[in-house]
Design a protein around this motif. Sequence first.
Motif, PDB file in Angstrom:
ATOM      1  N   GLU A   6      -4.273  -4.923  10.254  1.00  0.00           N
ATOM      2  CA  GLU A   6      -2.804  -4.906  10.371  1.00  0.00           C
ATOM      3  C   GLU A   6      -2.215  -5.507   9.096  1.00  0.00           C
ATOM      4  O   GLU A   6      -2.645  -6.573   8.650  1.00  0.00           O
ATOM      5  N   CYS A   7      -1.247  -4.812   8.533  1.00  0.00           N
ATOM      6  CA  CYS A   7      -0.695  -5.221   7.235  1.00  0.00           C
ATOM      7  C   CYS A   7       0.677  -5.866   7.432  1.00  0.00           C
ATOM      8  O   CYS A   7       1.651  -5.179   7.771  1.00  0.00           O
ATOM      9  N   SER A  12       2.055  -4.296   3.746  1.00  0.00           N
ATOM     10  CA  SER A  12       2.239  -2.937   4.278  1.00  0.00           C
ATOM     11  C   SER A  12       2.728  -1.989   3.171  1.00  0.00           C
ATOM     12  O   SER A  12       2.443  -0.793   3.203  1.00  0.00           O
ATOM     13  N   ARG A  13       3.450  -2.540   2.202  1.00  0.00           N
ATOM     14  CA  ARG A  13       3.894  -1.704   1.068  1.00  0.00           C
ATOM     15  C   ARG A  13       2.724  -1.450   0.115  1.00  0.00           C
ATOM     16  O   ARG A  13       2.546  -0.348  -0.383  1.00  0.00           O
ATOM     17  N   CYS A  15      -0.372  -1.298   0.783  1.00  0.00           N
ATOM     18  CA  CYS A  15      -1.371  -0.401   1.370  1.00  0.00           C
ATOM     19  C   CYS A  15      -0.744   0.873   1.938  1.00  0.00           C
ATOM     20  O   CYS A  15      -1.457   1.751   2.442  1.00  0.00           O
ATOM     21  N   GLY A  16       0.583   0.943   1.906  1.00  0.00           N
ATOM     22  CA  GLY A  16       1.262   2.158   2.343  1.00  0.00           C
ATOM     23  C   GLY A  16       1.244   2.388   3.839  1.00  0.00           C
ATOM     24  O   GLY A  16       1.523   3.496   4.310  1.00  0.00           O
ATOM     25  N   SER A  17       0.931   1.347   4.624  1.00  0.00           N
ATOM     26  CA  SER A  17       0.840   1.536   6.079  1.00  0.00           C
ATOM     27  C   SER A  17       0.887   0.180   6.775  1.00  0.00           C
ATOM     28  O   SER A  17       0.523  -0.844   6.193  1.00  0.00           O
ATOM     29  N   ASP A  18       1.313   0.166   8.029  1.00  0.00           N
ATOM     30  CA  ASP A  18       1.309  -1.068   8.813  1.00  0.00           C
ATOM     31  C   ASP A  18      -0.075  -1.371   9.383  1.00  0.00           C
ATOM     32  O   ASP A  18      -0.355  -2.504   9.762  1.00  0.00           O
ATOM     33  N   ILE A  20      -4.412  -0.023   9.180  1.00  0.00           N
ATOM     34  CA  ILE A  20      -5.429   0.793   8.510  1.00  0.00           C
ATOM     35  C   ILE A  20      -6.743   0.629   9.262  1.00  0.00           C
ATOM     36  O   ILE A  20      -7.098  -0.480   9.671  1.00  0.00           O
ATOM     37  N   TYR A  41      -6.543   0.903  -2.526  1.00  0.00           N
ATOM     38  CA  TYR A  41      -5.115   0.717  -2.833  1.00  0.00           C
ATOM     39  C   TYR A  41      -4.933  -0.168  -4.074  1.00  0.00           C
ATOM     40  O   TYR A  41      -5.069  -1.391  -3.984  1.00  0.00           O
TER      41      TYR A  41
END
Lengths: 81, 81, 149, 149
Positions: A6-7, A12-13, A15-18, A20, A41
Motif C-alpha cells: 500500500e502506497c 502513491s505518486r 509508484c503511480g498507484s495506491d 501494488i 519505478y
Amino acid sequence: MRVTVECYGASSRWCGSDAITLDLPDGATGNAALDALADRYPDFAARRDCVAIASGDAITSPTAPLFDGDVIALIPPVSAG
Amino acid sequence: MRVTVECYGASSRWCGSDAITLDLPDGATGNAALDALADRYPDFAARRDCVAIASGDAITSPTAPLFDGDVIALIPPVSAG
Amino acid sequence: MTDLRSLPRLRDGALNLGDWLTEPQPATAGALNVFAGTVRNTHEGNAVSGMTYHAHRGLAEARLREIEAAAEARFKVSARVAHAVGKLEIGEISVIVVIRGGHRAEGFEACRWTIDTIKQAVPIWKEEHYVDGNARFLEGVPIQPVESP
Amino acid sequence: MTDLRSLPRLRDGALNLGDWLTEPQPATAGALNVFAGTVRNTHEGNAVSGMTYHAHRGLAEARLREIEAAAEARFKVSARVAHAVGKLEIGEISVIVVIRGGHRAEGFEACRWTIDTIKQAVPIWKEEHYVDGNARFLEGVPIQPVESP
C-alpha cells in the motif's frame, strides 16, 4: 509468494498507484520488496532510502522476512502538524 | 505640604494601613516620602529598596519632586500570573 | 467572532478560557499558542485553599496593554492577555496569554516572553489562603519596565 | 467535564479547539499550555487555497497515543493530542496539543516536545492545494520513533 504494497502519501505518486502487488521469492525481506519497487519505478528509486515499511499498526524492520499474502505499507517522509 | 500614600499589596501590612498621609517639606521627592515611611514603619524600612512609586497609571522616578495634594502609590515586589 | 481589543484586560473573578479564544485565526498564521495560569492546591508544602489577586488597577491595565503591544511588535504576532482580580478557587484561571502567529517557533517564544513579562512588570499581588485559615502575600520581584522591542 | 481519553486522536475534518479543552485542570497543576496548528494562506511564496491531510490511520492513531503517554511520563504532566485528516480550509485547525502541568517551565517544554515529536513521528502527509488549481505533497522527514522518556 505474493505481497501487497500500500502506497501512502507521495509514494502513491512515485509508484503511480495506491496499491501494488509484488511476486517475490519465498523468504524475501522488506528490503527485497523495496528493491523490486525501485527497479520498477524510477521516481520511487530516488526516494527509496527515506521510506519506512509498516505492517499492521507498527513500523517494521526492512530486514524482517515477508510471507505470502502479507500486506505492507510504504511510509514516505512524514509532514504531520 | 501634604501627600497621600496608597499602600498596595503587602505594603499595606508593612505600614499597617491602606493609605497614609505624610506631611513633608515643600519640594520633597518620592525618596523623601519613602524615607519618612521607613522612619515610621520598621517593616517597611526593611523592604524600602524594593518598592517602586506610581502616580496615576505610571511608575514615576523617586527623584521627582512631589507637590501638595499629590497621591502616590507604593508598588511592592509584584507576583502577577 | 468577537474583537477582544476593546475589552478590559483586568477582569473581576476567574477568567474563562473560551472568552479569550473567540477571535479568528489570521489567514497568514499557522500557529496558535495559549498559556493559562491556574491556582494550585499546594505551595511550598502548604495546603492552599484559594488565592486573592490584588491589583493597582489603572497601572495594571496599562501595563497589560503595553505588554500586548510589545509582544506584537517584537515577535510579529497577534497577542491577547488577560488577568484576574479578586478571590479565585483551586483550578481557576488567573492569567491568559493567546498568541496567533506565523510559525510555532515564534509562537512559543512570544507566549513565553509574554507570560514571563506579565509576572515581573504588572502590579498584581497574590495573597495565598491556606487550608488552616491563614493567609499571606507571596514574595515577589521588584516591578520591571516592559522592554521595548 | 468530558473525559477525552476514550476518543480517537485522529479526526475527520478540522479540529474544534473547545472540544479538546473540556477536561478539568488538575488541582496540582498551575499551568495550561495549548498549541494548535492552522492552515496558512501562503507557503514558500505560493498562494494556498487549502490542505488535505492523508494518514496511515492505524499507525497514526497508535503513534498519537504513544506520544501522549511519552509526554506524560517524560514531563510529569497531563497531555492530550489530536490530529485532523481530510480537506481543511485556510485558518482551520489541523493539530492540537493540550498540556496541563505543575509549572509553566515544564508546560512549555512538554508542549514544544509534543508538537515537534508529532511532526516527525506520525504517518500523516500534507497535500497542499494552490489557488492556481495545482496540488502537491509537501516534502517531509523520514519517520522517527517516539523517544521513550
